[in-house]
Design a protein around this motif. Structure first.
Motif, PDB file in Angstrom:
ATOM      1  N   GLY A  12     -27.587  33.915  65.752  1.00 14.10           N
ATOM      2  CA  GLY A  12     -26.274  34.575  65.696  1.00 14.10           C
ATOM      3  C   GLY A  12     -25.816  34.995  67.088  1.00 14.10           C
ATOM      4  N   LEU A  13     -25.319  34.013  67.853  1.00 14.77           N
ATOM      5  CA  LEU A  13     -24.909  34.316  69.236  1.00 14.77           C
ATOM      6  C   LEU A  13     -23.465  34.823  69.261  1.00 14.77           C
ATOM      7  CD1 LEU A  13     -26.376  31.265  71.216  1.00 14.77           C
ATOM      8  CD2 LEU A  13     -27.412  33.498  70.821  1.00 14.77           C
ATOM      9  N   SER A  15     -20.463  37.988  69.474  1.00 13.49           N
ATOM     10  CA  SER A  15     -20.089  38.820  70.618  1.00 13.49           C
ATOM     11  C   SER A  15     -21.147  39.880  70.895  1.00 13.49           C
ATOM     12  CB  SER A  15     -18.773  39.546  70.336  1.00 13.49           C
ATOM     13  OG  SER A  15     -17.825  38.654  69.891  1.00 13.49           O
ATOM     14  N   HIS A  17     -24.391  40.233  70.263  1.00 11.61           N
ATOM     15  CA  HIS A  17     -25.640  39.810  70.905  1.00 11.61           C
ATOM     16  C   HIS A  17     -25.426  39.576  72.399  1.00 11.61           C
ATOM     17  CE1 HIS A  17     -29.295  37.836  71.962  1.00 11.61           C
ATOM     18  NE2 HIS A  17     -28.599  36.816  72.430  1.00 11.61           N
ATOM     19  N   HIS A  42     -26.507  29.445  66.032  1.00 20.10           N
ATOM     20  CA  HIS A  42     -25.884  30.031  64.845  1.00 20.10           C
ATOM     21  C   HIS A  42     -26.454  29.428  63.571  1.00 20.10           C
ATOM     22  CE1 HIS A  42     -21.922  32.077  66.094  1.00 20.10           C
ATOM     23  NE2 HIS A  42     -22.881  32.345  66.941  1.00 20.10           N
ATOM     24  N   THR A 108     -28.542  38.776  64.583  1.00 19.58           N
ATOM     25  CA  THR A 108     -27.345  39.552  64.232  1.00 19.58           C
ATOM     26  C   THR A 108     -26.538  38.685  63.277  1.00 19.58           C
ATOM     27  OG1 THR A 108     -26.426  38.742  66.323  1.00 19.58           O
ATOM     28  CG2 THR A 108     -26.994  41.069  66.245  1.00 19.58           C
ATOM     29  N   THR A 110     -24.489  40.278  60.742  1.00 23.78           N
ATOM     30  CA  THR A 110     -23.572  41.276  60.163  1.00 23.78           C
ATOM     31  C   THR A 110     -24.239  42.045  59.014  1.00 23.78           C
ATOM     32  OG1 THR A 110     -22.351  40.127  58.405  1.00 23.78           O
ATOM     33  CG2 THR A 110     -21.594  39.753  60.683  1.00 23.78           C
ATOM     34  N   THR A 144     -28.391  31.407  55.131  1.00 21.82           N
ATOM     35  CA  THR A 144     -28.571  32.867  55.177  1.00 21.82           C
ATOM     36  C   THR A 144     -29.785  33.160  56.061  1.00 21.82           C
ATOM     37  OG1 THR A 144     -30.141  33.071  53.354  1.00 21.82           O
ATOM     38  CG2 THR A 144     -27.782  33.009  52.759  1.00 21.82           C
ATOM     39  N   ASN A 171     -26.334  46.627  62.403  1.00 16.35           N
ATOM     40  CA  ASN A 171     -26.135  48.017  61.983  1.00 16.35           C
ATOM     41  C   ASN A 171     -26.529  48.174  60.522  1.00 16.35           C
ATOM     42  OD1 ASN A 171     -24.901  49.052  64.328  1.00 16.35           O
ATOM     43  ND2 ASN A 171     -22.933  48.176  63.717  1.00 16.35           N
ATOM     44  N   VAL A 210     -28.923  49.928  67.466  1.00 14.95           N
ATOM     45  CA  VAL A 210     -28.206  49.187  68.517  1.00 14.95           C
ATOM     46  C   VAL A 210     -26.824  49.803  68.686  1.00 14.95           C
ATOM     47  CG1 VAL A 210     -29.382  46.980  68.140  1.00 14.95           C
ATOM     48  CG2 VAL A 210     -27.402  47.538  66.749  1.00 14.95           C
ATOM     49  N   ARG A 212     -23.175  49.398  71.189  1.00 19.79           N
ATOM     50  CA  ARG A 212     -22.196  49.121  72.246  1.00 19.79           C
ATOM     51  C   ARG A 212     -20.947  48.576  71.539  1.00 19.79           C
ATOM     52  NH1 ARG A 212     -22.788  45.706  77.868  1.00 19.79           N
ATOM     53  NH2 ARG A 212     -22.378  47.696  78.873  1.00 19.79           N
ATOM     54  N   ILE A 213     -19.828  49.226  71.700  1.00 20.77           N
ATOM     55  CA  ILE A 213     -18.606  48.726  71.068  1.00 20.77           C
ATOM     56  C   ILE A 213     -18.198  47.433  71.762  1.00 20.77           C
ATOM     57  CG2 ILE A 213     -16.169  49.179  70.640  1.00 20.77           C
ATOM     58  CD1 ILE A 213     -16.925  52.190  70.446  1.00 20.77           C
ATOM     59  N   ARG A 353     -11.067  44.421  63.050  1.00 27.52           N
ATOM     60  CA  ARG A 353     -12.514  44.181  63.191  1.00 27.52           C
ATOM     61  C   ARG A 353     -13.324  45.298  62.518  1.00 27.52           C
ATOM     62  NH1 ARG A 353     -17.197  45.386  65.814  1.00 27.52           N
ATOM     63  NH2 ARG A 353     -16.358  47.133  67.010  1.00 27.52           N
TER      64      ARG A 353
HETATM   65  N1  LIG Z   1     -19.363  44.319  67.729  1.00 32.25           N
HETATM   66  C1  LIG Z   1     -19.915  45.512  67.833  1.00 32.25           C
HETATM   67  O1  LIG Z   1     -19.307  46.477  68.360  1.00 32.25           O
HETATM   68  C2  LIG Z   1     -21.309  45.754  67.316  1.00 32.25           C
HETATM   69  C3  LIG Z   1     -22.021  46.859  67.802  1.00 32.25           C
HETATM   70  C4  LIG Z   1     -23.282  47.157  67.245  1.00 32.25           C
HETATM   71  C5  LIG Z   1     -23.830  46.324  66.303  1.00 32.25           C
HETATM   72  N2  LIG Z   1     -23.132  45.243  65.890  1.00 32.25           N
HETATM   73  C6  LIG Z   1     -23.765  44.410  64.842  1.00 32.25           C
HETATM   74  O2  LIG Z   1     -23.580  43.050  65.149  1.00 32.25           O
HETATM   75  C7  LIG Z   1     -22.978  42.393  64.041  1.00 32.25           C
HETATM   76  C8  LIG Z   1     -22.181  41.218  64.541  1.00 32.25           C
HETATM   77  O3  LIG Z   1     -21.105  41.697  65.326  1.00 32.25           O
HETATM   78  P1  LIG Z   1     -20.383  40.721  66.338  1.00 32.25           P
HETATM   79  O4  LIG Z   1     -19.387  41.543  67.072  1.00 32.25           O
HETATM   80  O5  LIG Z   1     -21.377  39.935  67.107  1.00 32.25           O
HETATM   81  O6  LIG Z   1     -19.620  39.746  65.328  1.00 32.25           O
HETATM   82  P2  LIG Z   1     -19.292  38.207  65.531  1.00 32.25           P
HETATM   83  O7  LIG Z   1     -18.277  37.905  64.491  1.00 32.25           O
HETATM   84  O8  LIG Z   1     -19.001  37.904  66.957  1.00 32.25           O
HETATM   85  O9  LIG Z   1     -20.661  37.470  65.166  1.00 32.25           O
HETATM   86  C9  LIG Z   1     -21.155  37.496  63.861  1.00 32.25           C
HETATM   87  C10 LIG Z   1     -22.416  36.634  63.790  1.00 32.25           C
HETATM   88  O10 LIG Z   1     -22.979  36.767  62.486  1.00 32.25           O
HETATM   89  C11 LIG Z   1     -23.123  35.480  61.891  1.00 32.25           C
HETATM   90  N3  LIG Z   1     -22.941  35.662  60.434  1.00 32.25           N
HETATM   91  C12 LIG Z   1     -21.906  36.291  59.812  1.00 32.25           C
HETATM   92  N4  LIG Z   1     -22.146  36.351  58.491  1.00 32.25           N
HETATM   93  C13 LIG Z   1     -23.332  35.731  58.273  1.00 32.25           C
HETATM   94  C14 LIG Z   1     -24.110  35.481  57.112  1.00 32.25           C
HETATM   95  N5  LIG Z   1     -23.717  35.888  55.894  1.00 32.25           N
HETATM   96  N6  LIG Z   1     -25.281  34.818  57.264  1.00 32.25           N
HETATM   97  C15 LIG Z   1     -25.689  34.393  58.479  1.00 32.25           C
HETATM   98  N7  LIG Z   1     -25.002  34.620  59.626  1.00 32.25           N
HETATM   99  C16 LIG Z   1     -23.838  35.280  59.509  1.00 32.25           C
HETATM  100  C17 LIG Z   1     -22.072  34.627  62.539  1.00 32.25           C
HETATM  101  O11 LIG Z   1     -22.417  33.261  62.454  1.00 32.25           O
HETATM  102  C18 LIG Z   1     -22.125  35.155  63.977  1.00 32.25           C
HETATM  103  O12 LIG Z   1     -23.201  34.600  64.682  1.00 32.25           O
HETATM  104  C19 LIG Z   1     -22.188  43.494  63.350  1.00 32.25           C
HETATM  105  O13 LIG Z   1     -21.917  43.196  62.002  1.00 32.25           O
HETATM  106  C20 LIG Z   1     -23.109  44.681  63.512  1.00 32.25           C
HETATM  107  O14 LIG Z   1     -24.097  44.712  62.505  1.00 32.25           O
HETATM  108  C21 LIG Z   1     -21.888  44.932  66.375  1.00 32.25           C
END
Ligand SMILES: NC(=O)c1ccc[n+]([C@@H]2O[C@H](COP(=O)([O-])OP(=O)(O)OC[C@H]3O[C@@H](n4cnc5c(N)ncnc54)[C@H](O)[C@@H]3O)[C@@H](O)[C@H]2O)c1
Ligand SMILES: OC[C@@H](O)C(O)[C@H](O)CO
Length: 464
Positions: A12-13, A15, A17, A42, A108, A110, A144, A171, A210, A212-213, A353
């Motif tokens: 899950g590369l 944003s 990560h 991914h 990551t 979600t 999944t 999260n 974890v 960081r916004i 978002r």
């Molecule tokens: N963006 C933030 O501010 C932030 C901060 C702290 C933690 N997070 C955590 O990181 C998660 C991802 O955030 P992001 O900003 O990288 O989002 P993003 O949309 O950039 O990336 C989401 C990733 O999750 C994968 N994904 C989504 N649903 C999936 C599923 N059902 N099965 C397998 N893979 C799935 C996608 O392929 C993608 O790689 C958040 O849901 C949260 O738990 C995000």
């Protein structure tokens, strides 16, 4: 290519990560410690352009970070040495996971990517999950996290490649324990006793908090990066300056020396994750739902609206902090810092978002405060404002009146529509076990939600 001896393979590369875990490893590499590198890809074909850009750039990308005073900084992040293209067979990722020098598999996917119900049981009624069970029964991987990890760990076991740590970076409350439990339930469903025994003895799943916004990257970020650095990077992204990672120090086969770059390695992450989930994530959702109802696009706009800020402040102060206390953290200070972070106009994080996935976030971020306060015989008036805002938000979704597309992987649209169309939507929402578990239908929940819904209606009328 970076020839680091050990690999952390990330699934899950997205944003986050790239603005968080990859940044910590980059910082460590900058100190001269080249013992570890990242590889990743991914599990779904949902960001082909970003993946392609990263591959083209050898895994490197530009990160813009924004300080509270609006100052920006640009850095090229180079800790990801290999990006695997998406393939339904996941063959590249499975091969990487089965290498003996891969010592950590992190992910990551979600909050909605774990399919756990309020009793922590895997909900096999999700089509993605049942499709993965069928695939795994035929020794095929799935999209999944459970289907993918099962295929990876089966191959690792077959080759005798040794122990590996499964590191959840989402999260999710007790994110290591709960995703491990989900994985074991998935393996049990397959009846694969040998794999279960191998996972139990050869893997660990530390819990981690974890933070960081990281907003969804826009073309404006790419243009700013280009103007400031001369680099045109389709995978460019931005995040706030604040960054935190707290991890339980239970690794099966070694780990990077993250403490050298500010990662907090602890025995128990519990007080950190509870503070983060309840004071940051729940409050964030509150502001996103309320801000949308008030006609704002961005989180900072809602946070600067006195009525919305007061709702978020009251929820944190009246209902969340008392159940989190005593805590080793200064929770009032944590709350204030979080609200200041949300108010930063330079972040431009969207309500869209943060508002997403309410059907995962209510049970994960909000219901535990309701449950604990009811168990103590205490008022839930302030926390009830959050699901009341979500109900009003959902009713807009039902009328097709949201200003953006609402994404919610855990929501059954027919169930959500039935709640909105019910004679008494408040009772219908309060009756959903998927949101409230054992508290579903509790008369005290219904009463608090009804009173909160009246306050939300007044709040919306004030705005129009
Ligand atoms: N963006 C933030 O501010 C932030 C901060 C702290 C933690 N997070 C955590 O990181 C998660 C991802 O955030 P992001 O900003 O990288 O989002 P993003 O949309 O950039 O990336 C989401 C990733 O999750 C994968 N994904 C989504 N649903 C999936 C599923 N059902 N099965 C397998 N893979 C799935 C996608 O392929 C993608 O790689 C958040 O849901 C949260 O738990 C995000
Ligand atoms: O509440 C939404 C989250 O994605 C949030 O931006 C993050 O948890 C901050 O670390």
């Amino acid at each position: 290519m970076n020839q680091a001896p050990f690999v952390m393979l990330h699934l899950g590369l997205g944003s986050f990560h790239r603005a968080h875990q990859a940044v910590y490893l980059h910082a460590l590499q900058q100190t001269g410690d080249l013992g570890w590198a990242l590889e990743g890809g991914h599990l779904r074909d949902d960001m082909p352009d970003v993946i392609e850009a990263l591959r083209h750039q050898g895994g490197a990308y530009m990160l813009e970070t924004v300080a509270p005073d609006g100052q920006v900084r640009y850095e090229r992040i180079t800790s990801i040495r290999r990006v695997y293209p998406f393939e339904p067979s996941l063959s590249g990722l499975i091969e990487a996971a089965a290498q003996p020098n891969t010592r950590i598999i992190s992910f990551t996917v979600t909050e909605a990517g774990y399919y756990l119900d309020a009793r922590n049981e895997l909900d096999f009624s999700f089509p993605d999950l049942s499709a993965d069970v069928a695939a795994a029964q035929q020794q095929r991987p799935g999209g999944t996290i459970y289907g993918a990890l099962t295929a990876m760990l089966r191959e690792r076991m077959r080759r005798g490649s040794g122990p590996v740590t499964l590191l959840n970076c989402d999260n999710l409350r007790h994110n290591g324990d709960r995703s491990r439990s989900g994985l074991l339930q998935f393996i049990d469903r397959l009846g694969d006793a040998a794999l279960r025994a191998w996972v139990e003895t050869h893997t660990t799943s530390p819990n981690a908090m974890v933070d960081r916004i990281t907003p969804r990257p826009t073309d404006a970020v790419r243009q700013r990066v280009l103007a400031a650095t001369g680099v045109d990077d389709p995978a460019a992204l931005m995040g706030e300056q604040f960054i935190q990672w707290v991890i339980e120090d239970r690794f099966a086969a070694g780990r990077p020396a993250w403490e050298a770059v500010g990662v907090e390695m602890v025995d128990s992450v519990a007080p950190y994750e509870e503070a983060k989930i309840r004071l940051l994530n729940a409050t964030h959702s509150c502001i996103a739902w309320a801000g949308t109802l008030r006609g704002y696009d961005y989180i900072h706009e809602g946070t600067r609206d006195a009525a919305i800020r007061q709702m978020a402040f009251a929820y944190a102060t009246d209902d969340a902090i008392p159940v989190l206390s005593p805590s080793p953290l200064d929770l009032a200070n944590y709350r204030d810092t979080v609200l200041d972070r949300f108010a930063n106009a330079a972040i431009r994080d969207t309500n869209q978002r943060v508002a997403m996935d309410g059907f995962s976030k209510i049970p994960g971020f909000i219901a535990p405060t309701v449950r604990e306060r009811l168990a103590r015989g205490e008022s839930i008036d302030s926390v009830a404002m959050l699901p009341a805002l979500f109900l009003a938000f959902l009713q807009r979704w039902r009328r097709g009146a949201l200003p953006y597309d609402y994404q919610d992987q855990a929501m059954d649209p027919s169930v959500a529509a039935a709640v909105c169309d019910a004679d008494d939507p408040v009772s219908a929402l309060a009756a959903l076990p998927v949101l409230w578990g054992a508290q579903a239908g509790d008369a005290r929940l219904v009463a608090a939600l009804r009173q909160a819904s009246a306050r939300v209606a007044a709040f919306i009328n004030q705005a129009s």
